[in-house]
Design an enzyme around this catalytic site. Structure first.
Site, PDB file in Angstrom:
ATOM      1  N   THR A 324     -32.243   7.375  99.039  1.00  0.00           N
ATOM      2  CA  THR A 324     -31.820   7.495  97.644  1.00  0.00           C
ATOM      3  C   THR A 324     -30.772   8.582  97.456  1.00  0.00           C
ATOM      4  O   THR A 324     -30.554   9.420  98.326  1.00  0.00           O
ATOM      5  CB  THR A 324     -33.016   7.838  96.733  1.00  0.00           C
ATOM      6  OG1 THR A 324     -33.476   9.160  97.069  1.00  0.00           O
ATOM      7  CG2 THR A 324     -34.151   6.846  96.899  1.00  0.00           C
ATOM      8  N   CYS A 325     -30.144   8.580  96.278  1.00  0.00           N
ATOM      9  CA  CYS A 325     -29.082   9.535  95.976  1.00  0.00           C
ATOM     10  C   CYS A 325     -29.646  10.808  95.362  1.00  0.00           C
ATOM     11  O   CYS A 325     -29.175  11.273  94.328  1.00  0.00           O
ATOM     12  CB  CYS A 325     -28.081   8.905  95.019  1.00  0.00           C
ATOM     13  SG  CYS A 325     -27.326   7.459  95.724  1.00  0.00           S
ATOM     14  N   ASP A 326     -30.696  11.340  95.962  1.00  0.00           N
ATOM     15  CA  ASP A 326     -31.254  12.608  95.500  1.00  0.00           C
ATOM     16  C   ASP A 326     -31.418  13.490  96.726  1.00  0.00           C
ATOM     17  O   ASP A 326     -32.021  13.064  97.715  1.00  0.00           O
ATOM     18  CB  ASP A 326     -32.610  12.369  94.825  1.00  0.00           C
ATOM     19  CG  ASP A 326     -33.125  13.624  94.140  1.00  0.00           C
ATOM     20  OD1 ASP A 326     -33.000  14.718  94.722  1.00  0.00           O
ATOM     21  OD2 ASP A 326     -33.653  13.512  93.025  1.00  0.00           O
TER      22      ASP A 326
END
Ligand code: PLP
Length: 377
Positions: A324-326
């Site tokens: 994910t983009c975290d």
């Protein structure tokens, strides 16, 4: 570690995307091992560990009771075939209307850890049994649950006295020594506290009957853990030491120890890269991460065994991260994870011991990734 049934399922069904496969035969073996290790204790499976209907149905058939934390979990246990007398509402933090709803559904056993909660139970679940949770230090546990739940043993006396005064059945004391507890003496300390609560209240004519010894029974990850039998022996001697010949009724609430080793996650390597030419540490990105079900890697607390088709070859240190983009979606970085140098993009990896606390921790659709799929076979 994955059973042949799980490997066969993955080889023939080839499900797309990351998924958890749970082998019910292993759950059955675990249940039998607990029964054998602590034959005089009632087993209340902690539903939150993995509430898959197939698991709950199997356990209901085997005779298990259920520890629940919400009305939804009470309903899941009922749907699986458990009668209300086999279900406890074990969360110490409940809305009054949820207690009322559980009472309507027939639940008569509730956890409390303060007088305000006792008052809620007395108002909407009159006459029910309550047990008071006492604090433990969580020492020796890899996933401690200390502080948030329970009160000091001296306060538990006041809480249970208040319960009795309000017409509730002051039934006993509970504790949880912390999840993934590998120190066999942890139960001894907590049972000593429980006994003191029993003794103090007995002097006032309030006779408690039950000790709920909680969960904490481990799953084998990278290190060996004592077998259920060793826990049984340690707990039984601690009970004898503190309660002598007047043993109370006892309950255990295994979650992780019931289902952890029954599950394997199959995942795929999405990317392998480096942050600089002179950097030796590879970054390995899987199609599952902290938001896809591996939340217990928080602070690198739980370290899962990972196997690949290249095992046996030379390994190198990797940072292991999710898709994910975290930037919080990194599982192991402080202590890098050794993985085979020949591991490549597109390879499958198996993350073992993932039957507990994975599906329920998966986010609904962060970045559009669907929650962890699970197959119970
Ligand atoms: C989570 C929980 C359990 C299960 O704990 P494990 O360490 O997974 O066995 C048992 N009892 C209560 C009250 C819990 O909250």
């Amino acid at each position: 570690m994955a059973t042949q049934r799980v490997l066969d399922f993955l080889a023939t069904r080839r499900p797309d995307g990351p998924c958890l496969v749970v082998d019910l035969d292993v759950v059955r073996e675990n249940y039998r091992a607990f029964e054998k290790a602590l034959p005089d204790s009632r087993i209340f499976y902690a539903v939150k560990a993995n509430p898959a209907p197939e698991i709950l149905r199997l356990l209901a058939t085997l005779g298990s009771n259920f520890d629940t934390a919400s009305v939804a979990e009470v309903e899941m246990a009922l749907d699986a075939g458990a009668t209300p007398d086999r279900i406890s509402f074990g969360n110490t933090i409940k809305k009054e209307r949820d207690i009322a709803r559980a009472f309507e559904l027939g639940i008569r056993l509730f956890a409390v850890d303060c007088e305000a909660e006792v008052e809620k139970v007395a108002r909407v679940a009159p006459g029910s049994r309550v047990f008071c949770r006492v604090l433990t230090d969580g020492e020796g546990a890899e996933w401690p649950l200390s502080r948030k739940f329970g009160c000091a043993p001296a306060m538990a006396v006041d809480v249970l006295r208040r319960a009795a005064a309000l017409g509730l059945d002051a039934y006993g004391v509970s504790f949880h020594v912390g999840s993934q507890q590998t120190d066999l003496t942890a139960w001894d300390r907590a049972l000593g506290d429980a006994k003191r609560v029993f003794a103090t209240l007995a002097e006032e004519g309030i006779v408690l009957k039950m000790v709920n010894m909680g969960g904490g029974f481990p799953t084998r990850y990278l290190r060996d853990v004592p077998a259920a039998q060793a826990y049984g022996q340690a707990i039984f001697s601690a009970l004898r030491a503190h309660f002598g010949n007047q043993l109370p009724e006892t309950i255990i609430e295994p979650g992780r120890g019931m289902v952890g080793n029954a599950g394997t996650i199959r995942s795929e390597v999405v990317l392998i890269s480096k942050k600089a030419d002179n950097d030796n540490v590879r970054w390995v990105y899987l199609d599952i991460g902290k938001f896809g079900g591996l939340a217990e890697t928080m602070d690198e607390a739980i370290r899962y065994p990972i196997s690949t088709s290249h095992d046996g070859g030379e390994t190198g240190e990797c940072v292991l991260a999710g898709p994910t983009c975290d930037s919080a979606d990194v599982m192991y970085e402080k202590t890098p994870y050794p993985l085979p140098l020949s591991l490549t993009i597109g390879d499958e990896v198996l993350i073992e011991g993932t039957g507990a606390y994975t599906t329920t921790y998966a986010s609904v659709a962060f970045n559009g990734f669907e929650p962890l799929r699970s197959y119970v076979i």
